[in-house]
Scaffold this motif. Structure first.
Motif, mmCIF file in Angstrom:
data_model
loop_
_atom_site.group_PDB
_atom_site.id
_atom_site.type_symbol
_atom_site.label_atom_id
_atom_site.label_comp_id
_atom_site.label_asym_id
_atom_site.label_seq_id
_atom_site.Cartn_x
_atom_site.Cartn_y
_atom_site.Cartn_z
ATOM 1 N N ALA A 7 0.852 -1.191 0.000
ATOM 2 C CA ALA A 7 0.000 0.000 0.000
ATOM 3 C C ALA A 7 0.888 1.241 0.000
ATOM 4 O O ALA A 7 1.792 1.371 0.827
ATOM 5 N N TYR A 8 0.652 2.140 -0.931
ATOM 6 C CA TYR A 8 1.467 3.332 -1.095
ATOM 7 C C TYR A 8 0.613 4.585 -0.924
ATOM 8 O O TYR A 8 -0.488 4.672 -1.463
ATOM 9 N N PHE A 9 1.173 5.543 -0.188
ATOM 10 C CA PHE A 9 0.600 6.883 -0.146
ATOM 11 C C PHE A 9 1.514 7.797 -0.954
ATOM 12 O O PHE A 9 2.743 7.734 -0.823
ATOM 13 N N LEU A 19 -6.696 -6.318 4.745
ATOM 14 C CA LEU A 19 -5.508 -5.472 4.826
ATOM 15 C C LEU A 19 -4.864 -5.594 6.196
ATOM 16 O O LEU A 19 -5.531 -5.476 7.226
ATOM 17 N N THR A 20 -3.576 -5.842 6.204
ATOM 18 C CA THR A 20 -2.825 -5.883 7.458
ATOM 19 C C THR A 20 -1.668 -4.901 7.344
ATOM 20 O O THR A 20 -1.240 -4.541 6.254
ATOM 21 N N GLY A 21 -1.129 -4.471 8.474
ATOM 22 C CA GLY A 21 -0.017 -3.520 8.460
ATOM 23 C C GLY A 21 -0.519 -2.097 8.571
ATOM 24 O O GLY A 21 -1.670 -1.828 8.952
ATOM 25 N N ASP A 22 0.366 -1.167 8.215
ATOM 26 C CA ASP A 22 0.067 0.251 8.383
ATOM 27 C C ASP A 22 -0.717 0.772 7.186
ATOM 28 O O ASP A 22 -0.189 0.902 6.085
ATOM 29 N N CYS A 23 -1.977 1.076 7.400
ATOM 30 C CA CYS A 23 -2.859 1.550 6.322
ATOM 31 C C CYS A 23 -3.268 2.998 6.554
ATOM 32 O O CYS A 23 -4.337 3.421 6.120
ATOM 33 N N GLU A 24 -2.442 3.777 7.232
ATOM 34 C CA GLU A 24 -2.857 5.123 7.633
ATOM 35 C C GLU A 24 -1.741 6.129 7.403
ATOM 36 O O GLU A 24 -0.570 5.865 7.656
ATOM 37 N N LEU A 25 -2.113 7.311 6.903
ATOM 38 C CA LEU A 25 -1.190 8.435 6.735
ATOM 39 C C LEU A 25 -1.729 9.603 7.543
ATOM 40 O O LEU A 25 -2.882 10.003 7.384
ATOM 41 N N THR A 26 -0.902 10.152 8.412
ATOM 42 C CA THR A 26 -1.309 11.284 9.243
ATOM 43 C C THR A 26 -0.867 12.590 8.583
ATOM 44 O O THR A 26 0.274 12.721 8.156
ATOM 45 N N VAL A 27 -1.797 13.523 8.501
ATOM 46 C CA VAL A 27 -1.524 14.830 7.899
ATOM 47 C C VAL A 27 -1.848 15.910 8.931
ATOM 48 O O VAL A 27 -2.945 15.919 9.488
ATOM 49 N N VAL A 28 -0.890 16.785 9.160
ATOM 50 C CA VAL A 28 -1.091 17.891 10.093
ATOM 51 C C VAL A 28 -1.098 19.196 9.300
ATOM 52 O O VAL A 28 -0.156 19.492 8.561
ATOM 53 N N VAL A 29 -2.184 19.945 9.440
ATOM 54 C CA VAL A 29 -2.282 21.263 8.816
ATOM 55 C C VAL A 29 -2.107 22.305 9.915
ATOM 56 O O VAL A 29 -2.875 22.333 10.879
ATOM 57 N N LYS A 30 -1.075 23.126 9.764
ATOM 58 C CA LYS A 30 -0.792 24.156 10.765
ATOM 59 C C LYS A 30 -1.498 25.459 10.401
ATOM 60 O O LYS A 30 -1.659 25.776 9.223
ATOM 61 N N PRO A 31 -1.890 26.227 11.403
ATOM 62 C CA PRO A 31 -2.468 27.540 11.099
ATOM 63 C C PRO A 31 -1.392 28.499 10.610
ATOM 64 O O PRO A 31 -0.196 28.311 10.875
#
Length: 836
Positions: A436-438, A511-523
């Motif tokens: 799985a690719y982001f 699906l097993t493993g890391d399936c998540e991407l964290t995105v931080v939007v700063k002000p």
């Protein structure tokens, strides 16, 4: 010192004083007033005491915001506005007096003076101000003491939600026999035990709730109040949140009744049932009544299938409502739930995973067994549709398998309750860590550095690729991408500041493993916020709003890295008031509108609820000026073209009428005056003019007198090839007015004389409605003026043949040459016969 009199003796005292004064004055000596000792008071409240008994009637916080109630000053800790700045004190029974910060001292509750309030770490507590009367006032020497408080952050606005749902927007609670999972959030944050203490009350009760299990957490249906008392940053703040736990509606629930083994006597009915997995009985919860028997019996007596109604009884259990029918049978042997198995393991609650690509993983309905008896097996898909076992092993999806010993099929020898299991069928297993690719902005990433808010949807730049057995799966068909915010809510974009989780999931693949991407939007951190106005003009280098007597609009903006203005979205900045310094005054007063002449400085902060901007800067340059400056008496500062008229004047291109302050903005311009303008733009060059005598310039035209003010500029313009006379005549017509297309030609020829390329594509005229009115000889000149933003700006008409006004001339020449006369004056190459 004022004298006070005893009201009983008013007339007498008045007579004595009057007689004394008259006598003294008649003798020409200083009057002496003799006071009788008859109860007259010679003292009153002193000026200093009046000040000490007064009150603060006007103040700002240390960020410049008006304190709405200066009689009860209270700040929230950590707000950045922690102490008051007094601007006005009203002595008791006196008139208000303006106060400077030099007159104010701050003290802690222990009496220690705070010498630098800007750097002091203001903690929660009570503080004191000592406000001295200004030395220039009649109250000098007076000191007013005023308390103010720093309080904890407020819990105002906190909301509750059902954390069992994982959705902070879900505040619905329904009785289920278990303690309700009530949680709270505020300002995008789920509150923790370190933030609040929570005590539940039954609505209207004065005592904390004690539920059936001995806890303080609501279980039963009813109206409740959560009382939240702040701790830590919220210490001292308290809010009350009412909410309701709804009754469980049996009508919409899954209801089952277990088979029984005892032959009833006197129409005995079952005493137990299950509602949505919760055990209930006829003693404490529900009524179970006879409906029918499959064999036609009217009483419960024989071995057959019976239908009963399970109905709420508010007297037994007020948490239930509604009713629903269910079936049961009388059997010889009751099979326990634990004795109903799938592949040797208790079936109830079990989950089986089926991999359609992996040998040996499948759902085998024959593996469902009971200790004794034939079974009734019903399989439903996620939509509630009944399917067969083959579908479970062929079509990916989630299935519910409901199992019961079929009493009727077993001639009522065996029976049971209803139990269920889950089957998850997938096309195959995918290890997300390897397959799985982001991708962010086209680049494969395993994380994304924090992104500063832009107003754009970041999700548009995020792509996913999921591979399986050498192929690429299709998003939306084979797998799903879900975005959740920091509160666990599903969202469809990543725009506002916050934390987001982009999650890959699939109903078709395991699906097993890391399936998540964290995105931080700063002000966006605003270090400087500027104020602007669409009414603002620039005369020379000074910007101001022309005075009109009407309130002017304004907006707030910041600067990008290139120094360009970027307007902030409306509602981002909250204005409290303007500090207004009137023209000729030194002291500022507060106002809410921009009207009168003077300088306005805005007191601002980020508006409540705005999370995409943080203001950490200063307001020193946050000013606007209103002025009625005029260059010419007939040109108002807010007139169309006023800025260009001023600049044409400032650069020396144009002046008003000789000896007056009149510009004649709407008057037409003469051919001779255009030459004057061009000559000044060229640097007012000196050159050898053949035939020049006594300051007079020979033009060679019969209709241009050599002593006229424009003779020199006409001679220069002709020598440079910028203008010419009428073909076949010896006339220039210096007093004739000029059309717009004629000025375009003159200006273009001036540009050519300076070395500019004036070629132009005449198709640029096609976008104007009156293009066909441009004379053929002028088309290229007008097109050049259009291409260079000199003519036709902001309009769809050219009015080429119309006479041009002095205002329009100023605008066109300033657009073409905004930086002043040429550094190297444009001098004719050599004296020669002019081509007229």
């Amino acid at each position: 010192m004022t004298a006070c009199v005893n009201r009983k003796h008013t007339k007498k005292v008045a007579a004595v004083v009057t007689a004394s004064l008259v006598g003294a004055l008649s003798l020409g000596v200083a009057p002496v007033v003799a006071m009788a000792d008859d109860g007259i008071s010679t003292q009153s409240v002193s000026e200093q005491q009046a000040w000490a008994n007064g009150s603060v009637t006007y103040a700002h916080d240390n960020q410049g915001y008006i304190i709405s109630d200066p009689s009860n000053i209270e700040f929230e800790a950590g707000s950045g506005s922690e102490y008051p700045m007094v601007l006005e004190v009203t002595p008791k029974n006196g008139k208000a007096v303006r106060v400077s910060q030099r007159n104010v001292k701050y003290f802690t509750s222990t009496g220690r003076q705070i010498t630098n309030p800007n750097r002091y770490n203001w903690g929660i507590g009570t503080y004191k101000m000592e406000i001295s009367a200004p030395a220039t006032s009649e109250y000098r020497g007076g000191v007013l003491e005023v308390e103010f408080k720093i309080v904890a952050k407020s819990l105002e606005g906190v909301q509750l939600f059902n954390s069992a749902t994982g959705d902070v927007s879900n505040s619905t609670f329904t009785y289920n026999g278990e303690p309700q999972l009530v949680n709270f959030y505020l300002d995008g944050k789920i509150l923790q035990p370190t933030d609040v203490n929570v005590v539940f009350y039954k609505a209207g009760s004065d005592s904390p709730l004690v539920s059936a299990d001995g806890s303080n957490i609501p279980i039963d249906a009813g109206n409740y109040v959560a009382v939240l008392t702040g701790t830590g940053d919220y210490d001292g703040s308290e809010v009350q949140l009412p909410f309701t736990v709804n009754k469980l509606d049996i009508t919409n629930a899954e209801v089952s009744v277990t088979d029984v083994t005892t032959v009833p006597v006197n129409d005995w009915l079952p005493t137990d049932a299950t509602i949505d997995g919760m055990d209930v009985n006829t003693t404490d919860d529900v009524d179970i009544t006879f409906v029918s028997a499959e064999n036609g019996d009217h009483v419960i007596k024989n071995k057959t299938v019976y239908t009963v109604k399970v109905a709420a009884n508010s007297a037994k259990n007020p948490n239930l409502t509604g009713s629903k029918e269910a079936t049961f049978s009388i059997v010889d042997i009751l099979i326990k739930d634990a004795d109903m198995k799938y592949d040797g393991v208790a079936l109830d609650g079990q989950t089986v995973n089926v991999n359609l690509k992996k040998v040996g993983t499948y759902f085998d309905v024959d593996k469902i067994t009971a200790l004794f008896g034939d079974l009734s097996i019903v399989i439903t898909n996620a939509a509630g549709e009944v399917v067969d076992a083959n579908t479970v092993n062929d079509v990916p999806g989630d299935y519910t398998v409901t199992v019961r010993v079929d009493a009727k099929a077993n001639q009522f020898k065996y029976g049971s309750d209803t139990v269920s299991m889950t089957v998850k069928t997938r096309n195959g297993d995918i290890n997300a860590d390897a397959n799985a690719y982001f991708k962010y902005d086209g680049t494969v990433v395993d994380h994304v550095e924090p992104i500063t808010y832009t107003g754009e949807n970041i999700l548009d730049d995020i792509d996913t690729v999921v591979e399986y057995e050498g192929g690429v799966l299709t998003e939306g068909e084979d797998y799903t991408v879900t975005v959740k915010n920091g509160l666990g809510q599903t969202v469809d974009s990543i725009v506002d500041a916050g934390v987001y989780h982009v999650i890959i999931s699939s109903d078709l693949y395991n699906l097993t493993g890391d399936c998540e991407l964290t995105v931080v939007v700063k002000p966006i951190v605003l270090t400087k916020v500027y104020i602007g106005s669409d009414a603002e003009k620039t005369f020379d280098t000074e910007k101001f709003i022309p005075y009109t007597g009407e309130a002017a609009d304004y907006y707030f903006y910041t600067l990008d890295k290139d120094g360009k203005e970027v307007r902030l979205p409306e509602g981002t900045i909250e204005l409290d008031h303007f500090y207004f310094t009137a023209e000729g005054e030194s002291k500022a007063v507060d106002t809410d509108e921009i009207v009168e002449q003077g300088v306005y400085k805005a007191s601002i902060k980020i508006a409540a609820g705005v999370k995409n901007y943080v203001f950490l800067g200063e307001e020193s340059e946050n000013t606007l000026k209103v002025d009625d400056t005029k260059v010419f008496s007939d040109v108002k500062s807010d007139d169309w073209g006023a800025e260009e008229i001023f600049k044409a004047y400032d650069l020396g291109y144009m002046r008003g009428y000789n000896g007056t302050s009149i510009f004649g903005k709407d008057h037409n311009i003469k051919r001779g005056d255009v030459c004057e303008v061009l000559y000044k733009m060229a640097g007012s060059p000196e050159w050898s003019n053949e035939g020049q005598t006594n300051g007079e310039y020979v033009t060679g035209f019969d209709d241009v007198r050599e002593d006229m003010y424009y003779a020199k500029s006409i001679s220069w313009a002709v020598s440079c090839g910028i203008v010419s006379g009428d073909s076949g005549t010896n006339n220039f017509r210096p007093e004739d007015v000029v059309s717009r297309q004629e000025l375009a030609k003159m200006l273009a020829e001036y540009a050519r004389a300076t070395g500019a390329d004036i070629s132009a594509d005449t198709s640029v005229l096609d976008s104007y409605k009156d293009a066909d009115e441009v004379s053929p000889w002028a088309e290229e000149y007008v097109a050049w003026a259009v291409e260079n933003d000199i003519m036709g700006v902001g309009t769809d008409e050219l009015w080429a043949t119309g006479n041009i006004t002095r205002r329009q001339v100023a605008m066109m020449v300033v657009r073409y040459q905004p930086d002043g006369p040429l550094d190297d004056a444009l001098v004719p190459s050599a004296p020669e016969d002019n081509d007229r």
